[in-house]
Design an enzyme around this catalytic site. Structure first.
Site, PDB file in Angstrom:
ATOM      1  N   LYS A   1       0.819  -1.205   0.000  1.00 26.65           N
ATOM      2  CA  LYS A   1       0.000   0.000   0.000  1.00 26.65           C
ATOM      3  C   LYS A   1       0.863   1.271   0.000  1.00 26.65           C
ATOM      4  O   LYS A   1       0.531   2.253  -0.645  1.00 26.65           O
ATOM      5  CB  LYS A   1      -0.974  -0.010   1.178  1.00 26.65           C
ATOM      6  CG  LYS A   1      -1.966  -1.189   1.135  1.00 26.65           C
ATOM      7  CD  LYS A   1      -2.840  -1.119  -0.080  1.00 26.65           C
ATOM      8  CE  LYS A   1      -3.615  -2.362  -0.442  1.00 26.65           C
ATOM      9  NZ  LYS A   1      -4.662  -2.827   0.425  1.00 26.65           N
TER      10      LYS A   1
ATOM     11  N   ASP B   1      -5.520  -7.073  -5.818  1.00 25.24           N
ATOM     12  CA  ASP B   1      -5.538  -5.919  -4.904  1.00 25.24           C
ATOM     13  C   ASP B   1      -5.068  -4.609  -5.535  1.00 25.24           C
ATOM     14  O   ASP B   1      -5.580  -3.557  -5.179  1.00 25.24           O
ATOM     15  CB  ASP B   1      -4.680  -6.230  -3.666  1.00 25.24           C
ATOM     16  CG  ASP B   1      -4.960  -5.313  -2.486  1.00 25.24           C
ATOM     17  OD1 ASP B   1      -6.146  -5.133  -2.141  1.00 25.24           O
ATOM     18  OD2 ASP B   1      -4.003  -4.764  -1.914  1.00 25.24           O
TER      19      ASP B   1
HETATM   20  P1  GTP Z   1      -8.559  -6.457   0.842  1.00 27.97           P
HETATM   21  O1  GTP Z   1      -7.576  -7.570   0.743  1.00 27.97           O
HETATM   22  O2  GTP Z   1      -8.764  -5.995   2.256  1.00 27.97           O
HETATM   23  O3  GTP Z   1      -8.290  -5.308  -0.066  1.00 27.97           O
HETATM   24  O4  GTP Z   1     -10.011  -7.060   0.514  1.00 27.97           O
HETATM   25  P2  GTP Z   1     -10.768  -7.674  -0.749  1.00 27.97           P
HETATM   26  O5  GTP Z   1     -11.510  -6.585  -1.451  1.00 27.97           O
HETATM   27  O6  GTP Z   1      -9.872  -8.521  -1.561  1.00 27.97           O
HETATM   28  O7  GTP Z   1     -11.911  -8.553  -0.051  1.00 27.97           O
HETATM   29  P3  GTP Z   1     -12.210 -10.119  -0.098  1.00 27.97           P
HETATM   30  O8  GTP Z   1     -12.459 -10.618  -1.487  1.00 27.97           O
HETATM   31  O9  GTP Z   1     -11.166 -10.811   0.678  1.00 27.97           O
HETATM   32  O10 GTP Z   1     -13.602 -10.197   0.674  1.00 27.97           O
HETATM   33  C1  GTP Z   1     -13.767  -9.768   1.993  1.00 27.97           C
HETATM   34  C2  GTP Z   1     -14.969 -10.420   2.629  1.00 27.97           C
HETATM   35  O11 GTP Z   1     -16.143 -10.203   1.851  1.00 27.97           O
HETATM   36  C3  GTP Z   1     -14.798 -11.922   2.771  1.00 27.97           C
HETATM   37  O12 GTP Z   1     -15.247 -12.315   4.032  1.00 27.97           O
HETATM   38  C4  GTP Z   1     -15.679 -12.474   1.692  1.00 27.97           C
HETATM   39  O13 GTP Z   1     -16.183 -13.742   2.009  1.00 27.97           O
HETATM   40  C5  GTP Z   1     -16.794 -11.427   1.553  1.00 27.97           C
HETATM   41  N1  GTP Z   1     -17.305 -11.364   0.152  1.00 27.97           N
HETATM   42  C6  GTP Z   1     -16.563 -11.308  -0.976  1.00 27.97           C
HETATM   43  N2  GTP Z   1     -17.345 -11.312  -2.080  1.00 27.97           N
HETATM   44  C7  GTP Z   1     -18.621 -11.382  -1.641  1.00 27.97           C
HETATM   45  C8  GTP Z   1     -19.894 -11.422  -2.298  1.00 27.97           C
HETATM   46  O14 GTP Z   1     -20.013 -11.406  -3.530  1.00 27.97           O
HETATM   47  N3  GTP Z   1     -20.999 -11.465  -1.495  1.00 27.97           N
HETATM   48  C9  GTP Z   1     -20.899 -11.488  -0.130  1.00 27.97           C
HETATM   49  N4  GTP Z   1     -22.038 -11.534   0.579  1.00 27.97           N
HETATM   50  N5  GTP Z   1     -19.723 -11.459   0.527  1.00 27.97           N
HETATM   51  C10 GTP Z   1     -18.604 -11.398  -0.213  1.00 27.97           C
HETATM   52  C1  SPV Z   2      -6.424  -3.734   2.539  1.00 29.00           C
HETATM   53  O1  SPV Z   2      -6.615  -3.388   3.713  1.00 29.00           O
HETATM   54  O2  SPV Z   2      -6.968  -3.156   1.572  1.00 29.00           O
HETATM   55  C2  SPV Z   2      -5.541  -4.883   2.234  1.00 29.00           C
HETATM   56  C3  SPV Z   2      -4.769  -5.466   3.308  1.00 29.00           C
HETATM   57  O3  SPV Z   2      -5.440  -5.281   1.078  1.00 29.00           O
HETATM   58  S1  SPV Z   2      -3.342  -4.504   3.624  1.00 29.00           S
HETATM   59  O4  SPV Z   2      -2.287  -4.927   2.689  1.00 29.00           O
HETATM   60  O5  SPV Z   2      -2.939  -4.779   4.979  1.00 29.00           O
HETATM   61  O6  SPV Z   2      -3.600  -3.116   3.412  1.00 29.00           O
HETATM   62 MN    MN Z   3      -6.533  -3.993  -0.348  1.00 30.84          MN
END
Ligand code: GTP
Ligand code: SPV
Ligand code: MN
Length: 585
Positions: A207, A278
Site C-alpha cells: 500500500k 488488490d
Molecule cells: P482487501 O484484501 O482488504 O483489499 O479485501 P478484498 O476486497 O480482496 O476482499 P475479499 O475478497 O477478501 O472479501 C472480503 C470479505 O467479503 C470476505 O469475508 C468475503 O467472504 C466477503 N465477500 C466477498 N465477495 C462477496 C460477495 O459477492 N458477497 C458477499 N455476501 N460477501 C462477499
Molecule cells: C487492505 O486493507 O486493503 C488490504 C490489506 O489489502 S493490507 O495490505 O494490509 O492493506
Molecule cells: Mn486492499
C-alpha cells in the site's frame, strides 16, 4: 553481499548507524534463506508450523493483539505543501515528520538483525515495473515480501542498472500504538514505518509504495495506480476481456478475481483468469486503450468467509506453502476461521493462542489473513507476467452498502464514470482499526491509499477521458444489499459472473439497459438469474432507484465534494447537477 550502487550502500550504512542492528542481512530470495528464516522464527516462537500432512510448508503467525489491521489515523503523507496531500490524508511537514519518526528509529534495532530487501513491483523485465528497497528488522516481513513481491538478487541487479528505487525503512519498534507511524515522503520517494508488523503498515511495497507513492508518481507521469483486482473473462466464443475492479478493503476483490462461474456458465465455456487481486498499475497504450499490470506477486487475502462454496480457488491454494496470520487452529493444527466450515470444530485454539469457547467472540480475528504466491492460484494466467499488461474492457467500482446502491449501474460517459468512482461509499470493515459497519466515503476504494489530494486525483482521472478514445466502460456494483432480516439479497461470489456477463455484453454494444438518472441499469430480464432461485421481486428491488433516497445521497456527495474546495474539478459538479436535476424531473 553488498551492492555496487553507491546511493543504496550509503543509505543502508546511514540507517544502520541510526538504528544500531547487531547484524545486517542482504536478502537474496534463495530457498536456503527462506529455510533459515523459518527456523529462526520457529525458535523465537513467532512462527508455528501447521499440520505437515494437510498443510505442508504452512505456518501460523500470531501478531500482537493490538496490531491486527491498518491504522489510518497514524498514516501520514508528508508532502512539502499540505494542499498536495489534501483533506483525504493526514499531513505532516516533511522535516517535522522525519524528526518525529527518526527519534523512534534511534537504536531501535539493537539486538536485532537488519534485513535489506531489494524488490520489484511488477514483472521483473517490464518497463512499467518499479523497484524499491525495504529495510526491516522483522523476519515476518521478509517472509511475506518474498511471496508478495519479486524479491532478492534480480531486483537488486535492476536497481544497480537503473539507479532508481523507493526507500522504505521499517521497524516493528516496541509495537506500542503510541509509538506507531506510517509516513510517506512522496517528493523523496521514501517511506518510514515504525511500531507495526501488520501487512499494510509493514509490507512497504504494497500500500505504501504501490499505491500511496505510486499514485503520486502516476499523476505526474500520466498513468493510474489503483486499489483494483484484474481479472480475465473468456466468453464461449473464445473472446477474452479484462476487467479491473476497485472495492474497498475486505469488500470482495480477492473473491471476484478468483471467481468460479456457475456450472451452467462453465458448461457453456465461460472461463476466468486471475491477474491480480488488490493493486493495478494502469497505463494508456498507443491504441488509446488502458493496459493494467499487477505489481504484486502474491495475495495477502482475508481468511474469514473463504470456503469451498464461496471461494474454492482461494481455499485450494492454501494447502501448501502459505503463511496464516491471526487465524484459529484446530486440535490437529489445521488453520480455521469463521465461515470455513458450517460449525466450529471441537477444541479450537483462537487467534491469540487461547482455548476457544463459543460465545466468546470469533476464533479467528475478523481481519486474519493468508499470504500465498500467485503462482499457486488455480486460475493464475501467465499474462500476469506480460510486460505491457492486459487491455481493459471495463472498470468496475463498488462498495458494501446494505441499502440504496443497486446491484449494477453503467455510466453514461467517462466523466460520469469518474463521478461514480468518486462517489463510492462503503461500510467500514475490520481491515482497518476503528468502528466496523459505518458508511463512509471511499472514492475509487482509495480513501486510505491515495497519496495526494483527491481533487487533483479526480482531475487526473478526468484527463484520461480527454486524451484517449478507446477507454474501458465504467460501472458500479453492490453485492451487499440486505433485506429487512439482514440477509444478503444477492447470492454473490460465483454468481457475480451473471453481472459480469451483462457488463461485458454492454462493452460489446449488446445487453439490454434502461436509462435512469443515475446511469444505465439492466432491464428486469437482462441479468440471467436461472438456477439462483431469486424472485422477480428481489431482482426488482436490487435494481430499483428510489428517487427520495437518491436525492439525499446527492446532497451527501455534494457536501463531501465541497471539502475539496478549489481542487474540485468542475466536471464532477456538473455530473452532480445533471443527476440531481434528472432525479427531480
Ligand atoms: P482487501 O484484501 O482488504 O483489499 O479485501 P478484498 O476486497 O480482496 O476482499 P475479499 O475478497 O477478501 O472479501 C472480503 C470479505 O467479503 C470476505 O469475508 C468475503 O467472504 C466477503 N465477500 C466477498 N465477495 C462477496 C460477495 O459477492 N458477497 C458477499 N455476501 N460477501 C462477499
Ligand atoms: C487492505 O486493507 O486493503 C488490504 C490489506 O489489502 S493490507 O495490505 O494490509 O492493506
Ligand atoms: Mn486492499
Amino acid at each position: 553481499m553488498t551492492t555496487s550502487n553507491t546511493r543504496l550502500a550509503a543509505w543502508v550504512n546511514e540507517v544502520a548507524a541510526k538504528t544500531k542492528p547487531d547484524r545486517i542481512h542482504w536478502c537474496t530470495g534463495s530457498a536456503d534463506e527462506k529455510k533459515i528464516l523459518i527456523e529462526e522464527m520457529q525458535l523465537a516462537g513467532s512462527l508455528i508450523a501447521l499440520n505437515t500432512e494437510t498443510h505442508p510448508g504452512c505456518y501460523l503467525h500470531r501478531s500482537d493483539p493490538s496490531d491486527v489491521a491498518r491504522t489510518e489515523h497514524l498514516t501520514f503523507v508528508c508532502s512539502k505543501n499540505k494542499d498536495d496531500a489534501g483533506p483525504n490524508n493526514n499531513w505532516m511537514e516533511p522535516s517535522e515528520g522525519h524528526k518525529k519518526i527518526d527519534a523512534l528509529f534511534a537504536g531501535c534495532m539493537r539486538g536485532r538483525t537488519m534485513y535489506v530487501i531489494p524488490y520489484c513491483m511488477g514483472p521483473i523485465n517490464s518497463p512499467l515495473s518499479r523497484c524499491g528497497v525495504e529495510i526491516t528488522d522483522s523476519a515476518y516481513v521478509v517472509l511475506n515480501m518474498r511471496i508478495m513481491t519479486r524479491m532478492g538478487d534480480k531486483p537488486l541487479a535492476r536497481i544497480e542498472k537503473e539507479d532508481s528505487f523507493v526507500k522504505g525503512l521499517h521497524s516493528t519498534g516496541d509495537l506500542s500504538p503510541d509509538r506507531r507511524f506510517v509516513m510517506h515522503f512522496p517528493e523523496e520517494l521514501s517511506i518510514k514505518s515504525i511500531g507495526s508488523g501488520y501487512g499494510g503498515n509493514a509490507l512497504l511495497g504494497k500500500k505504501c509504495h504501490a499505491l500511496r507513492l505510486g499514485s503520486w508518481q502516476a499523476k505526474s507521469e500520466g498513468w493510474l495506480a489503483e486499489h483494483m483486482l484484474i481479472v480475465g473473462i473468456e466468453n464461449p466464443a473464445g473472446k477474452r476481456h479484462y476487467v479491473a475492479a476497485a472495492f474497498p478493503s475486505a469488500c470482495g476483490k480477492t473473491n471476484l478475481a478468483m471467481l468460479i462461474p456457475p456450472q451452467a456458465y462453465r458448461e457453456k465455456g465461460w472461463k476466468v483468469f486471475t491477474v491480480g487481486d488488490d493493486i493495478a498499475w494502469i497505463h494508456p497504450g498507443k491504441d488509446g486503450r488502458l493496459y493494467a499490470i499487477n505489481p504484486e506477486a502474491g495475495y495477502f487475502g482475508v481468511a474469514p468467509g473463504t470456503a469451498s462454496d464461496t471461494n474454492p480457488t482461494a481455499l485450494n491454494m492454501l494447502n501448501k506453502d502459505a503463511i496464516f496470520t491471526n487465524v484459529a487452529v484446530t486440535k490437529d493444527l489445521q488453520p480455521w476461521w469463521e465461515g470455513l466450515t458450517k460449525s466450529a470444530p471441537e477444541g479450537l485454539t483462537d487467534w491469540q493462542g487461547r482455548a476457544w469457547e463459543s460465545g466468546k467472540g470469533p476464533a479467528a480475528h475478523p481481519n486474519s489473513r493468508f499470504t500465498v504466491s500467485a503462482s499457486q492460484c488455480g486460475s493464475y494466467t501467465p499474462e500476469a507476467e506480460a510486460s505491457d499488461g492486459v487491455p481493459l474492457s471495463a472498470i468496475i467500482f463498488g462498495g458494501r452498502r446494505k441499502e440504496l446502491s443497486p446491484l449494477v449501474v453503467e455510466s453514461v460517459s467517462w466523466a460520469h464514470g469518474v463521478f461514480l468512482g468518486a462517489s463510492v461509499a462503503s461500510e467500514t470493515t475490520a481491515a482497518a482499526t476503528g468502528a466496523v459497519g459505518v458508511v463512509r466515503r471511499d472514492p475509487m476504494a482509495m480513501q486510505p491509499f491515495c497519496g495526494y489530494n483527491f481533487g487533483d486525483y479526480w482531475t487526473h482521472w478526468l484527463s484520461m477521458g480527454k486524451k484517449y478514445n478507446n477507454l474501458p466502460k465504467i460501472f458500479h456494483v453492490n453485492w451487499f444489499r440486505q433485506d429487512k432480516a439482514g440477509r444478503f439479497m444477492w447470492p454473490g461470489f460465483g454468481d457475480n459472473m451473471r453481472v459480469l456477463e451483462w457488463v461485458l455484453a454492454r462493452c460489446e454494444g449488446k445487453g439490454e439497459a434502461v436509462r435512469t438518472p443515475i446511469g444505465f441499469l439492466p432491464t428486469n430480464s437482462a441479468i440471467n438469474t436461472e438456477g439462483t432461485g431469486l424472485t422477480k421481486e428481489t431482482m426488482r428491488e436490487l435494481l430499483a432507484i428510489e428517487a427520495p433516497a437518491w436525492k439525499n445521497e446527492m446532497s451527501g456527495i455534494q457536501e463531501y465534494f465541497s471539502k475539496f474546495g478549489s481542487h474540485m474539478p468542475a466536471e464532477l459538479g456538473n455530473e452532480l447537477k445533471r443527476i440531481s436535476s434528472e432525479l427531480h424531473g
